[in-house]
Design an enzyme around this catalytic site. Structure first.
Site, PDB file in Angstrom:
ATOM      1  N   SER A  54       6.490  30.568  27.484  1.00  0.00           N
ATOM      2  CA  SER A  54       6.420  31.081  26.104  1.00  0.00           C
ATOM      3  C   SER A  54       5.054  30.798  25.485  1.00  0.00           C
ATOM      4  O   SER A  54       4.419  29.775  25.782  1.00  0.00           O
ATOM      5  CB  SER A  54       7.512  30.400  25.274  1.00  0.00           C
ATOM      6  N   TYR A  94       4.154  36.161  22.008  1.00  0.00           N
ATOM      7  CA  TYR A  94       4.459  36.455  20.611  1.00  0.00           C
ATOM      8  C   TYR A  94       3.150  36.976  20.053  1.00  0.00           C
ATOM      9  O   TYR A  94       2.207  36.214  19.836  1.00  0.00           O
ATOM     10  CB  TYR A  94       4.893  35.190  19.856  1.00  0.00           C
ATOM     11  N   THR A 151       7.786  39.999  23.368  1.00  0.00           N
ATOM     12  CA  THR A 151       9.046  39.801  22.659  1.00  0.00           C
ATOM     13  C   THR A 151       8.985  40.518  21.312  1.00  0.00           C
ATOM     14  O   THR A 151       8.113  40.243  20.491  1.00  0.00           O
ATOM     15  CB  THR A 151       9.349  38.302  22.496  1.00  0.00           C
ATOM     16  N   LYS A 208      10.857  42.793  25.511  1.00  0.00           N
ATOM     17  CA  LYS A 208      12.068  41.953  25.416  1.00  0.00           C
ATOM     18  C   LYS A 208      12.649  42.022  24.008  1.00  0.00           C
ATOM     19  O   LYS A 208      11.920  41.972  23.012  1.00  0.00           O
ATOM     20  CB  LYS A 208      11.702  40.507  25.748  1.00  0.00           C
ATOM     21  N   HIS A 256      18.241  37.640  21.956  1.00  0.00           N
ATOM     22  CA  HIS A 256      17.645  36.314  21.773  1.00  0.00           C
ATOM     23  C   HIS A 256      18.732  35.236  21.734  1.00  0.00           C
ATOM     24  O   HIS A 256      18.633  34.232  21.039  1.00  0.00           O
ATOM     25  CB  HIS A 256      16.839  36.293  20.473  1.00  0.00           C
TER      26      HIS A 256
HETATM   27  C1  FMN Z   1      15.467  26.925  22.299  1.00  0.00           C
HETATM   28  C2  FMN Z   1      15.160  28.362  22.589  1.00  0.00           C
HETATM   29  C3  FMN Z   1      13.851  28.805  22.469  1.00  0.00           C
HETATM   30  C4  FMN Z   1      13.544  30.132  22.736  1.00  0.00           C
HETATM   31  N1  FMN Z   1      12.241  30.534  22.683  1.00  0.00           N
HETATM   32  C5  FMN Z   1      11.921  31.798  23.034  1.00  0.00           C
HETATM   33  C6  FMN Z   1      10.564  32.179  23.118  1.00  0.00           C
HETATM   34  O1  FMN Z   1       9.650  31.407  22.868  1.00  0.00           O
HETATM   35  N2  FMN Z   1      10.302  33.470  23.462  1.00  0.00           N
HETATM   36  C7  FMN Z   1      11.281  34.378  23.757  1.00  0.00           C
HETATM   37  O2  FMN Z   1      10.997  35.528  24.076  1.00  0.00           O
HETATM   38  N3  FMN Z   1      12.583  34.014  23.718  1.00  0.00           N
HETATM   39  C8  FMN Z   1      12.918  32.759  23.381  1.00  0.00           C
HETATM   40  N4  FMN Z   1      14.235  32.383  23.386  1.00  0.00           N
HETATM   41  C9  FMN Z   1      15.269  33.348  23.771  1.00  0.00           C
HETATM   42  C10 FMN Z   1      15.528  33.331  25.288  1.00  0.00           C
HETATM   43  O3  FMN Z   1      14.459  33.901  25.993  1.00  0.00           O
HETATM   44  C11 FMN Z   1      16.789  34.147  25.654  1.00  0.00           C
HETATM   45  O4  FMN Z   1      16.660  35.447  25.151  1.00  0.00           O
HETATM   46  C12 FMN Z   1      18.096  33.531  25.160  1.00  0.00           C
HETATM   47  O5  FMN Z   1      18.066  32.125  25.184  1.00  0.00           O
HETATM   48  C13 FMN Z   1      19.235  34.039  26.042  1.00  0.00           C
HETATM   49  O6  FMN Z   1      20.447  33.591  25.581  1.00  0.00           O
HETATM   50  P1  FMN Z   1      21.242  32.334  26.193  1.00  0.00           P
HETATM   51  O7  FMN Z   1      20.564  31.115  25.646  1.00  0.00           O
HETATM   52  O8  FMN Z   1      22.603  32.535  25.631  1.00  0.00           O
HETATM   53  O9  FMN Z   1      21.169  32.423  27.690  1.00  0.00           O
HETATM   54  C14 FMN Z   1      14.567  31.048  23.102  1.00  0.00           C
HETATM   55  C15 FMN Z   1      15.876  30.592  23.227  1.00  0.00           C
HETATM   56  C16 FMN Z   1      16.183  29.267  22.973  1.00  0.00           C
HETATM   57  C17 FMN Z   1      17.598  28.815  23.130  1.00  0.00           C
END
Ligand code: FMN
Length: 365
Positions: free
Chosen positions: A116, A140, A166, A239, A263
């Protein structure tokens, strides 16, 4: 000072859902709330997992399937499994080695690690932790074009195989747990810090989520996809797609992959489960580009259902961060191995030997 875990061992897993409680027991309350939480009433977050029950898998027998073969490909990247890691910010909250350990654990299972923009590890350090393993960079996009150019050049130099743009998080969802806990990131974000040495825009430490997102480009447009492609000459995966219309717009603008995701229910509450919208999106995409799917996947059978509904790869968010917290790189590998094991059992019991056969399976309503 923030104290993260330094555990380094495989973890015993009966099921993925049980990991959350184990992490909660030892993690600082604000960090746990940030990782676990969803937005508003968390309705969409719950629906993400619940919606897999709307479809059923027909058991099939007498088909001579003595084992399942999980291997697959994305473009020319060979993978041992269709289960990959979803880019997640601030993994230093879960473990003192942060994203470096996640990269090692993911590489050990022959899968893809994505770093990320808001990681606690530099792109270069994550790449160096797992040399030769496929890694993507998740952008981002910033309002500041100088930052975009700076960070994308770093990703290209570090050997990223694709850029993930994203699009669903140009601002943070309304996450009540972070408000209750007055959550602020306790650790620096070195990818921001590297640029701030030139621009004094800050490194994220001591900031809340809203402050971090304030630098992001809220007004993302389809032309941004081409901008990234021109800067990097790499495939761009968009995404956060939840509607067939947006998938079409992204492909028309040059997207090389569509990542169906809400997300993990952290953004718009009251929207559909990610699994619910997958078939219609896959149908519009019609194999022109690969489809990656995430949000709510906690079982091998969920992975099977997503593949049978049009996904080429399935990504896992929170459970991998929980694995990192409980066992470092080996804990991450344990989570992926457990999901691979469940998927493998599901495939055999459904009479499917290969991922291609799973993709051609008709689910029951
Ligand atoms: C703590 C956390 C931080 C996240 N940070 C990002 C990020 O920096 N960039 C991004 O595209 N998605 C981010 N996501 C979303 C994840 O890429 C993903 O879409 C999501 O966690 C999928 O759902 P799940 O946790 O139910 O498997 C984040 C998710 C969590 C839980």
């Amino acid at each position: 000072m923030y104290q993260a875990s330094n555990e380094e061992h495989p973890i015993e897993i009966v099921n993925i859902a049980s990991l959350e409680g184990k992490v909660k027991a030892d993690m600082e309350v604000g960090a746990f709330g940030y990782i676990r939480g969803g937005s508003e009433d968390e309705w969409t977050m719950r629906e993400n997992t619940a919606s897999f029950n709307q479809k059923k898998i027909m058991p099939r027998v007498l088909r001579g399937i003595d084992h399942a073969d999980l291997s697959t490909k994305l473009w020319d990247i060979d993978l041992k499994t269709p289960i990959i890691q979803a880019p997640s910010a601030a993994q230093g909250l879960a473990h003192e080695k942060g994203e470096a350990d996640t990269a090692i654990g993911v590489a050990a299972t022959g899968s893809i690690f994505s770093i990320s923009t808001y990681a606690n590890t530099t792109i270069e350090a994550a790449a160096a932790a797992a040399p030769g393993a496929p890694q993507f960079f998740q952008l981002y996009m910033s309002k500041d074009d100088g930052f975009n150019e700076f960070i994308l050049e770093k990703a290209v130099k570090a050997g990223a195989k694709a850029i993930i743009l994203t699009a669903d998080s140009t601002l943070g969802g309304y996450r009540e747990e972070d408000i209750i806990n007055h959550f602020q990131f306790p650790l620096p974000m070195p990818n921001l810090a590297a640029y701030s040495e030139q621009s004094a825009s800050g490194d994220g430490e001591g900031k809340g989520i809203a402050e971090i997102y304030a630098a992001a480009k809220q007004g993302l447009v389809p032309e941004d996809i081409k901008k990234i492609k021109d800067l990097t000459q790499l495939p761009v995966i968009v995404k956060g797609i939840q509607s067939p219309e947006d998938a079409e717009v992204a492909i028309a603008a040059g997207a090389d992959g569509i990542w169906v995701s809400n997300h993990g229910g952290r953004q718009l509450d009251g929207g559909p489960a990610s699994f619910e919208v997958l078939p219609a999106i896959a149908s519009v995409v019609n194999k022109r580009v690969p489809v990656i799917f995430d949000s709510g996947v906690r079982r091998g059978e969920h992975v099977f259902k997503a593949l049978a509904s049009g996904a080429d790869l399935v990504a896992i968010g929170r459970p991998i961060i929980y694995g990192l917290n409980l066992g470092g790189a080996q804990g991450v590998a344990s989570v992926l191995e457990h999901l691979n094991k469940e998927l493998s059992i599901t495939m055999q019991l459904a009479g499917t030997k290969t991922i291609e056969e799973v993709k051609n399976t008709q689910l029951l309503d």
